[in-house]
Structure formats: structure tokens, C-alpha cells
Design a protein around this motif. Structure first.
Motif, short mmCIF file in Angstrom:
data_model
loop_
_atom_site.label_atom_id
_atom_site.label_comp_id
_atom_site.label_asym_id
_atom_site.label_seq_id
_atom_site.Cartn_x
_atom_site.Cartn_y
_atom_site.Cartn_z
N VAL A 1 -9.60 4.95 -47.83
CA VAL A 1 -8.91 4.51 -46.62
C VAL A 1 -8.42 3.10 -46.85
N VAL A 2 -7.12 2.88 -46.66
CA VAL A 2 -6.49 1.60 -46.98
C VAL A 2 -5.92 0.99 -45.71
N ASN A 3 -6.46 -0.16 -45.35
CA ASN A 3 -5.97 -0.92 -44.19
C ASN A 3 -4.94 -1.92 -44.68
N ASP A 4 -3.67 -1.61 -44.45
CA ASP A 4 -2.56 -2.50 -44.80
C ASP A 4 -1.82 -2.88 -43.52
N SER A 5 -2.61 -3.18 -42.48
CA SER A 5 -2.02 -3.45 -41.17
C SER A 5 -1.11 -4.65 -41.17
N ILE A 6 -1.29 -5.57 -42.12
CA ILE A 6 -0.44 -6.75 -42.18
C ILE A 6 1.00 -6.39 -42.54
N SER A 7 1.22 -5.17 -43.01
CA SER A 7 2.58 -4.72 -43.34
C SER A 7 3.45 -4.65 -42.09
N THR A 8 4.51 -5.42 -42.05
CA THR A 8 5.42 -5.41 -40.90
C THR A 8 6.86 -5.11 -41.29
N THR A 9 7.10 -4.74 -42.55
CA THR A 9 8.45 -4.39 -43.00
C THR A 9 8.40 -3.11 -43.82
N PRO A 10 9.50 -2.35 -43.87
CA PRO A 10 9.54 -1.17 -44.74
C PRO A 10 9.26 -1.52 -46.20
N GLU A 11 9.71 -2.71 -46.63
CA GLU A 11 9.49 -3.11 -48.02
C GLU A 11 8.00 -3.25 -48.32
N ALA A 12 7.24 -3.77 -47.35
CA ALA A 12 5.79 -3.89 -47.54
C ALA A 12 5.14 -2.51 -47.63
N THR A 13 5.63 -1.56 -46.85
CA THR A 13 5.10 -0.20 -46.92
C THR A 13 5.42 0.43 -48.27
N LYS A 14 6.60 0.21 -48.79
CA LYS A 14 6.96 0.72 -50.12
C LYS A 14 5.99 0.17 -51.17
N ALA A 15 5.70 -1.12 -51.08
CA ALA A 15 4.79 -1.74 -52.04
C ALA A 15 3.39 -1.15 -51.93
N ALA A 16 2.94 -0.88 -50.71
CA ALA A 16 1.61 -0.29 -50.53
C ALA A 16 1.53 1.09 -51.17
N LEU A 17 2.55 1.91 -50.97
CA LEU A 17 2.57 3.25 -51.56
C LEU A 17 2.61 3.18 -53.08
N ALA A 18 3.38 2.22 -53.61
CA ALA A 18 3.50 2.09 -55.06
C ALA A 18 2.18 1.67 -55.71
N ALA A 19 1.27 1.12 -54.93
CA ALA A 19 -0.02 0.69 -55.48
C ALA A 19 -0.99 1.85 -55.70
N TYR A 20 -0.61 3.06 -55.27
CA TYR A 20 -1.52 4.22 -55.39
C TYR A 20 -0.82 5.40 -56.07
N PRO A 21 -0.35 5.21 -57.29
CA PRO A 21 0.30 6.32 -58.00
C PRO A 21 -0.69 7.43 -58.30
N GLY A 22 -0.22 8.66 -58.23
CA GLY A 22 -1.06 9.81 -58.53
C GLY A 22 -1.97 10.24 -57.40
#
Length: 441
Positions: free
Chosen positions: A300-321
Motif C-alpha cells: 500500500v503506497v501513500n503518495d497523497s502529496i501528489s497534486t499533479t498528473p506528472e507526480a502520478t506518472k512518476a509514482a506509477l513508474a516507481a513500481y514496474p512489474g
């Protein structure tokens, strides 16, 4: 510095508290007022003025200075009225500049995303290099709280602060530049201009740019003289940083970019390679940024500080596979989710749960771009977690990375993130596939 007339604090957060303490230390008998647009104004030794009464108070010149908190837009009409009445408007940051800037090395770091991590890393690298450095701004202390404690000050600055910053840094760094905070600035164009004000002015300061900023035409024009740019890292240093990041708690390619930028800044002000390596090893993720929890069989990943689509893209890219369930959506700031929707499937997202208000746009775009993704539109975070408890076999990793602010349902991103983790602990670990809230069919 003396204050010969009463002062108004506009805003009542952490910076306002430190501004009040600063004024108290200099002139204990100074009359100080406070006003807020919403919420409480619990600032000691102040007199409250209702926002509705400000126009009359300004016309009567009841105070000689306004200290504005960062979250209050400088484009509110009341500040134009103040300027017309010859009442200057300043900030906690600019008061620091007037009082403590002299004989200090100032590193100012901004960017749409990554600025907090880059500033934190820079501070760690400098201190591990034996340099007397402090951290202030949106992370660390408020500017006036750090005062004159350190020879080097690393400031992490939002666009709210760079917009009217009136002193020069020694190093100005920009991680990247994407649309954000349109409601505060009034337009994307003005957001860009206010963000770039950190570097788009005359002065002999050095400039450091993150990977994404280097390819931006607006940034290139703002740099003006490219002789300002700090030297690039050597291949040997870049490889050493990359290896250190791989062994650290820094996740994702975006955090490698942040570490490389921090290393460039550190070397530019006299830090050492050994200090850089130690700083990376000492880094701990900021709360609510890719904050990991193991709950039941899920990450479970709390990335609540993400407030832009770019931040969400970066969060997803951190969990390949990983097979990912993503929760996204929040307060309206005219975010464009088209590109994000188009890459969800390639990032391993099997399930998308959206939240009001912006989530409806992401849901529509995702259904059009990736019909195989299960899309659930939930009215709030409680219902989102209940829906995911029903679908928990579809994913191994659950990420809250809203790509939007929290203000429509929570006071701040911290409250949103804490509630998310609490709900996951209560429901996700024990829910069966037959229970929980189900979205309307």
C-alpha cells in the motif's frame, strides 16, 4: 529592522506564527492584526480582522505593512487595494531576505515536482560534507524560524514564494515545469512566469536544472545567460550517484534525477563526493510521498502529496512489474489527464478508482484509452477502499496518487494520506471478496 505602524498577518499557518514571533522579538509592543479567508486564526498576541472588513481597514490605513502567507494568492484584489493605499505587501521569505541574507550562501530550489526531495537531498549531502547548512521553506523550518543559524541555507520554494521573492540566491535550481496551481495564479502562463521568476532576472547567481527542465524552451529563455549554468556532473560522478541511489530508499527514475541535481548543486557550493554518497544513504522518504506499507498481501503506497498528473506518472513508474490499483482525483485545478489515462495500462494499472471532482475526467479518458482497466467512480475515499476490498485479487499494489489537491474533501494532503492508510489497515487486510461497497451498475 523597525516596524513603525501596525502590521497585518494575512493567513494563520506555520509561517504566520513565525512571522509573529519575529515581530515580537523586535518590537514587543507592536500592534499586530490577523485575517483569514477561512478557518481559525489562532495566532498569539494578535487582533482578528474579518476578511470582509479589510477594504475599509485598508482605506483607513489601519496598518503599515501586510505579511502575506504563501497559500494566499498575491493576485487577490485586496492586495491591489493595499498597494494603491501605499501599504506594502511582503512575506516571511522576503523578511528573511531583508534581515538575514547578508553573508550567507542561499540555495533556492523549486519545480512543479521533486523540489522537496531535491532540497532534502541537497541539505543531507551538504551536512555530510561537513558544511554548516540548514533547510527551510516548505520543508524544514519556515524562513524566519531558521533566521541566521547557518552559513548555508537551502530553501525549498513553491511558486507562491518564488512569485515575489525579492532577493537573489547564490544558486537557483529548477527540477521541472508543468501546469499547476492555476487557481492561485489565475492562468497557466502566469504560473510559469511566477515559477521562473526564481531564475528569470538579472544577477550573477548560478543555475542548476533537472533533466526535465533542461528540455523546456521556457526554462531555456528564463536562464538568459547559459554561462550561469553549473557544470554537468562527470560520467564517473553520475555513475556513483546512480549506484548509490540503487541501494537507497529513493524509488523511481524521477528520484534518480533529483539525486543527480542535488549532487550537482552540492559540488557547486563546495561539497564532496563522499558527502553526496552519505547523503543519499541517509535519505528517508518524506511522509505521504511514496510512503510504503505492507497490509495483508498488498503493498500500500501513500503518495497523497501528489497534486499533479506528472507526480502520478512518476509514482506509477516507481513500481514496474506490479499489478496496480490506482486511486486518483481531487480538487479542481484544470488538470489535464489525457496523457496519464493513455499510459495507465502500460504502467501495470488493472484497476482505477477515481474521486471527485477531477476523477470524472480521468475515468472518461481511461475508459476510452484502456477498456480492459476496471474503472470505478467513488464518491469519497471511504467508498474507494471498500470497492477495492471487493476487487483485491485484481492487484498486488495499491497506490493513492491523486494527481490533484485534497481541498474538496480534506483539509490538506496529510489528512488525506493518513485517512487512506487507516482505511486500508481497517478494511483491506481483512475484507472478503463478498463484502464491501460496490459501485453503481
Amino acid at each position: 529592522m523597525r516596524f513603525d505602524e501596525p502590521v497585518l498577518l494575512y493567513g494563520a499557518g506555520r509561517e504566520a506564527l513565525s512571522s509573529r514571533a519575529f515581530l515580537k522579538a523586535r518590537q514587543p509592543q507592536l500592534k499586530v492584526y490577523v485575517t483569514v479567508d477561512s478557518g481559525t486564526a489562532d495566532i498569539p498576541d494578535t487582533e482578528l480582522i474579518a476578511a470582509a472588513d479589510l477594504p475599509a481597514a485598508i482605506a483607513a490605513r489601519r496598518f503599515g505593512l501586510i505579511i502575506k502567507s504563501p497559500g494566499v494568492s498575491r493576485y487577490k484584489p485586496i492586495f491591489e487595494a493595499a498597494r494603491n493605499a501605499a501599504i506594502p505587501v511582503t512575506s516571511n521569505l522576503n523578511l528573511w531576505g531583508a534581515s538575514f541574507r547578508h553573508d550567507r550562501t542561499v540555495i533556492a530550489i523549486t519545480g512543479t515536482k521533486g523540489k522537496s526531495t531535491t532540497a532534502t537531498l541537497t541539505h543531507l549531502m551538504l551536512t555530510r560534507s561537513g558544511i554548516d547548512a540548514g533547510l527551510a521553506g516548505n520543508v524544514g523550518l519556515a524562513p524566519l524560524e531558521i533566521a541566521d543559524r547557518h552559513a548555508v541555507v537551502v530553501f525549498e520554494l513553491s511558486s507562491y514564494q518564488t512569485a515575489d521573492m525579492n532577493f537573489m540566491p547564490d544558486v537557483a535550481a529548477l527540477t521541472n515545469l508543468y501546469p499547476e496551481h492555476v487557481d492561485w495564479h489565475g492562468s497557466v502562463e502566469r504560473y510559469y512566469a511566477d515559477k521562473l521568476h526564481l531564475i528569470d532576472r538579472d544577477g550573477g547567481f548560478a543555475v542548476a536544472l533537472g533533466t526535465a527542465a533542461k528540455g523546456n524552451a521556457l526554462v531555456a529563455r528564463a536562464v538568459r545567460d547559459h554561462r550561469r549554468l553549473l557544470p554537468d556532473l562527470t560520467a564517473e560522478v553520475s555513475i556513483a550517484v546512480e549506484n548509490a541511489v540503487a541501494r537507497s530508499r529513493l524509488r523511481g527514475a524521477h528520484n534518480l534525477d533529483n539525486a543527480l541535481l542535488a549532487a550537482q548543486i552540492t559540488l557547486g557550493v563546495g561539497g564532496s563526493l563522499d558527502g553526496i554518497m552519505q547523503g543519499i544513504a541517509a535519505f528517508r522518504p518524506l511522509p505521504h510521498r511514496l510512503e510504503e506499507h505492507r497490509i495483508g498481501d498488498h503493498v500500500v503506497v501513500n503518495d497523497s502529496i501528489s497534486t499533479t498528473p506528472e507526480a502520478t506518472k512518476a509514482a506509477l513508474a516507481a513500481y514496474p512489474g506490479h499489478r496496480i490499483a490506482l486511486i486518483a482525483g481531487g480538487h479542481e485545478r484544470e488538470q489535464d489527464y489525457t496523457e496519464l489515462a493513455g499510459l495507465l495500462a502500460s504502467r501495470g494499472v488493472t484497476t482505477l478508482v477515481t474521486l471527485p471532482v477531477t476523477g470524472s475526467r480521468l475515468a472518461r479518458a481511461t475508459r476510452a484509452a484502456s477498456p480492459d482497466i476496471l474503472v470505478i467512480e467513488a464518491p469519497d475515499l471511504d467508498h474507494a477502499i471498500s470497492a477495492l476490498a471487493v476487487q483485491k485479487l485484481r492487484f498486488d499494489t495499491l497506490i493513492l496518487s491523486p494527481g490533484a489537491p485534497s481541498y474538496n474533501q480534506f483539509r490538506n494532503f496529510e489528512e488525506r494520506g493518513a485517512h487512506f492508510v487507516e482505511l486500508c489497515r481497517a478494511r483491506l487486510g481483512h475484507a472478503s471478496s463478498s463484502g464491501g461497497w460496490r459501485p453503481p451498475q
